[in-house]
Motif scaffolding. Structure first.
Motif, PDB file in Angstrom:
ATOM      1  N   ALA A  38       0.820  -1.210   0.000  1.00  0.00           N
ATOM      2  CA  ALA A  38       0.000   0.000   0.000  1.00  0.00           C
ATOM      3  C   ALA A  38       0.856   1.263   0.000  1.00  0.00           C
ATOM      4  O   ALA A  38       0.506   2.261  -0.629  1.00  0.00           O
ATOM      5  N   ALA A  39       2.001   1.225   0.684  1.00  0.00           N
ATOM      6  CA  ALA A  39       2.882   2.397   0.732  1.00  0.00           C
ATOM      7  C   ALA A  39       3.407   2.734  -0.658  1.00  0.00           C
ATOM      8  O   ALA A  39       3.498   3.907  -1.026  1.00  0.00           O
ATOM      9  N   ALA A  40       3.737   1.720  -1.440  1.00  0.00           N
ATOM     10  CA  ALA A  40       4.224   1.959  -2.801  1.00  0.00           C
ATOM     11  C   ALA A  40       3.118   2.536  -3.673  1.00  0.00           C
ATOM     12  O   ALA A  40       3.362   3.432  -4.486  1.00  0.00           O
ATOM     13  N   VAL A  41       1.907   2.028  -3.505  1.00  0.00           N
ATOM     14  CA  VAL A  41       0.771   2.548  -4.272  1.00  0.00           C
ATOM     15  C   VAL A  41       0.506   4.002  -3.885  1.00  0.00           C
ATOM     16  O   VAL A  41       0.327   4.876  -4.743  1.00  0.00           O
ATOM     17  N   PHE A  42       0.524   4.270  -2.596  1.00  0.00           N
ATOM     18  CA  PHE A  42       0.240   5.607  -2.067  1.00  0.00           C
ATOM     19  C   PHE A  42       1.287   6.635  -2.507  1.00  0.00           C
ATOM     20  O   PHE A  42       0.993   7.814  -2.640  1.00  0.00           O
ATOM     21  N   ALA A  43       2.498   6.172  -2.748  1.00  0.00           N
ATOM     22  CA  ALA A  43       3.612   7.074  -3.057  1.00  0.00           C
ATOM     23  C   ALA A  43       3.499   7.742  -4.425  1.00  0.00           C
ATOM     24  O   ALA A  43       4.182   8.737  -4.675  1.00  0.00           O
ATOM     25  N   HIS A  44       2.645   7.243  -5.296  1.00  0.00           N
ATOM     26  CA  HIS A  44       2.548   7.779  -6.656  1.00  0.00           C
ATOM     27  C   HIS A  44       1.208   8.489  -6.858  1.00  0.00           C
ATOM     28  O   HIS A  44       0.156   7.863  -6.730  1.00  0.00           O
ATOM     29  N   PRO A  45       1.235   9.778  -7.174  1.00  0.00           N
ATOM     30  CA  PRO A  45      -0.013  10.522  -7.390  1.00  0.00           C
ATOM     31  C   PRO A  45      -0.916   9.836  -8.423  1.00  0.00           C
ATOM     32  O   PRO A  45      -0.446   9.398  -9.475  1.00  0.00           O
ATOM     33  N   GLY A  46      -2.170   9.720  -8.062  1.00  0.00           N
ATOM     34  CA  GLY A  46      -3.158   9.120  -8.946  1.00  0.00           C
ATOM     35  C   GLY A  46      -3.221   7.600  -8.874  1.00  0.00           C
ATOM     36  O   GLY A  46      -4.209   6.993  -9.278  1.00  0.00           O
ATOM     37  N   GLU A  47      -2.172   6.991  -8.365  1.00  0.00           N
ATOM     38  CA  GLU A  47      -2.110   5.531  -8.317  1.00  0.00           C
ATOM     39  C   GLU A  47      -3.108   4.910  -7.339  1.00  0.00           C
ATOM     40  O   GLU A  47      -3.689   3.857  -7.642  1.00  0.00           O
ATOM     41  N   PRO A  48      -3.360   5.507  -6.169  1.00  0.00           N
ATOM     42  CA  PRO A  48      -4.337   4.884  -5.265  1.00  0.00           C
ATOM     43  C   PRO A  48      -5.708   4.676  -5.911  1.00  0.00           C
ATOM     44  O   PRO A  48      -6.303   3.598  -5.782  1.00  0.00           O
ATOM     45  N   LEU A  49      -6.182   5.673  -6.630  1.00  0.00           N
ATOM     46  CA  LEU A  49      -7.491   5.548  -7.273  1.00  0.00           C
ATOM     47  C   LEU A  49      -7.448   4.510  -8.385  1.00  0.00           C
ATOM     48  O   LEU A  49      -8.330   3.657  -8.492  1.00  0.00           O
ATOM     49  N   ARG A  50      -6.416   4.544  -9.210  1.00  0.00           N
ATOM     50  CA  ARG A  50      -6.294   3.584 -10.301  1.00  0.00           C
ATOM     51  C   ARG A  50      -6.227   2.155  -9.756  1.00  0.00           C
ATOM     52  O   ARG A  50      -6.915   1.251 -10.237  1.00  0.00           O
ATOM     53  N   ALA A  51      -5.417   1.960  -8.726  1.00  0.00           N
ATOM     54  CA  ALA A  51      -5.266   0.626  -8.143  1.00  0.00           C
ATOM     55  C   ALA A  51      -6.564   0.148  -7.497  1.00  0.00           C
ATOM     56  O   ALA A  51      -6.939  -1.021  -7.629  1.00  0.00           O
ATOM     57  N   ALA A  52      -7.256   1.043  -6.800  1.00  0.00           N
ATOM     58  CA  ALA A  52      -8.524   0.669  -6.167  1.00  0.00           C
ATOM     59  C   ALA A  52      -9.569   0.296  -7.217  1.00  0.00           C
ATOM     60  O   ALA A  52     -10.331  -0.657  -7.031  1.00  0.00           O
ATOM     61  N   ARG A  53      -9.593   1.037  -8.315  1.00  0.00           N
ATOM     62  CA  ARG A  53     -10.521   0.684  -9.400  1.00  0.00           C
ATOM     63  C   ARG A  53     -10.222  -0.721  -9.919  1.00  0.00           C
ATOM     64  O   ARG A  53     -11.137  -1.497 -10.189  1.00  0.00           O
ATOM     65  N   GLY A  54      -8.944  -1.040 -10.068  1.00  0.00           N
ATOM     66  CA  GLY A  54      -8.573  -2.371 -10.534  1.00  0.00           C
ATOM     67  C   GLY A  54      -8.965  -3.455  -9.551  1.00  0.00           C
ATOM     68  O   GLY A  54      -9.447  -4.527  -9.947  1.00  0.00           O
ATOM     69  N   SER A  55      -8.784  -3.191  -8.280  1.00  0.00           N
ATOM     70  CA  SER A  55      -9.127  -4.178  -7.255  1.00  0.00           C
ATOM     71  C   SER A  55     -10.628  -4.379  -7.129  1.00  0.00           C
ATOM     72  O   SER A  55     -11.083  -5.478  -6.800  1.00  0.00           O
ATOM     73  N   ALA A  56     -11.393  -3.334  -7.365  1.00  0.00           N
ATOM     74  CA  ALA A  56     -12.851  -3.438  -7.225  1.00  0.00           C
ATOM     75  C   ALA A  56     -13.421  -4.500  -8.157  1.00  0.00           C
ATOM     76  O   ALA A  56     -14.404  -5.167  -7.818  1.00  0.00           O
ATOM     77  N   GLU A  57     -12.797  -4.657  -9.292  1.00  0.00           N
ATOM     78  CA  GLU A  57     -13.272  -5.661 -10.249  1.00  0.00           C
ATOM     79  C   GLU A  57     -13.139  -7.081  -9.695  1.00  0.00           C
ATOM     80  O   GLU A  57     -13.792  -7.998 -10.165  1.00  0.00           O
ATOM     81  N   PHE A  58     -12.264  -7.262  -8.695  1.00  0.00           N
ATOM     82  CA  PHE A  58     -12.022  -8.578  -8.118  1.00  0.00           C
ATOM     83  C   PHE A  58     -12.613  -8.714  -6.712  1.00  0.00           C
ATOM     84  O   PHE A  58     -12.318  -9.684  -6.016  1.00  0.00           O
ATOM     85  N   ALA A  59     -13.429  -7.755  -6.314  1.00  0.00           N
ATOM     86  CA  ALA A  59     -14.078  -7.817  -5.001  1.00  0.00           C
ATOM     87  C   ALA A  59     -15.048  -9.002  -4.970  1.00  0.00           C
ATOM     88  O   ALA A  59     -15.488  -9.486  -6.023  1.00  0.00           O
TER      89      ALA A  59
END
Length: 126
Positions: A38-59
C-alpha cells in the motif's frame, strides 16, 4: 492570489487531510492487486485511485457493485476537492468561504467511512 482568511486556511487544511486519508484508504484497497504494498501505491499521485478501481473488479461478487460505486464516488469527491483548491488560483479567485471546504471535507470523510464499512462487511462474509 490574495491572502486567505485563517478560517479558510483551516478548512482547506481539513479538506486536504481528508482527501489524503481517502487516498491512503484507496491505496490500501488497491494494494492487493499491486503486490500488497500500500505504501508503494500511495507514493505515486493518482495511483491509489487507479489501483482501487482495478481491485474493485475482483471484489467478492456480493459486494463488487458497491465497491465500484463507492470508489467512483470517492473519485468524484477527490476531483471536486482538487478543483476547489485549484480555483483559488483562477483570475477571479474562486470561492473562498470555509463552509465550502468544510463541506467537501465532510463528503471525503463519508467516502472513507462508507468504504471502511464495506471492507468490514466483505471481509466478515456478510
Amino acid at each position: 492570489m490574495q491572502r486567505l482568511a485563517g478560517e479558510t486556511l483551516t478548512a482547506i487544511g481539513r479538506m486536504t487531510v481528508a482527501a489524503t486519508e481517502l487516498e491512503h484508504l484507496l491505496a490500501w484497497i488497491g494494494a492487493d492487486r499491486a503486490g500488497g504494498d500500500a505504501a508503494a501505491v500511495f507514493a505515486h499521485p493518482g495511483e491509489p485511485l487507479r489501483a482501487a478501481r482495478g481491485s474493485a473488479e475482483f471484489a467478492p461478487p456480493a459486494h463488487r457493485d458497491q465497491f465500484i460505486a463507492h470508489i467512483e464516488g470517492a473519485a468524484t469527491q477527490l476531483a471536486l476537492s482538487q478543483a476547489a483548491l485549484r480555483a483559488l488560483w483562477r483570475e477571479d479567485g474562486g470561492r473562498r468561504d470555509p463552509d465550502m471546504f468544510n463541506e467537501i471535507a465532510g463528503r471525503l470523510l463519508r467516502c472513507c467511512d462508507a468504504l471502511q464499512t464495506l471492507l468490514q462487511e466483505s471481509v466478515g462474509g456478510r
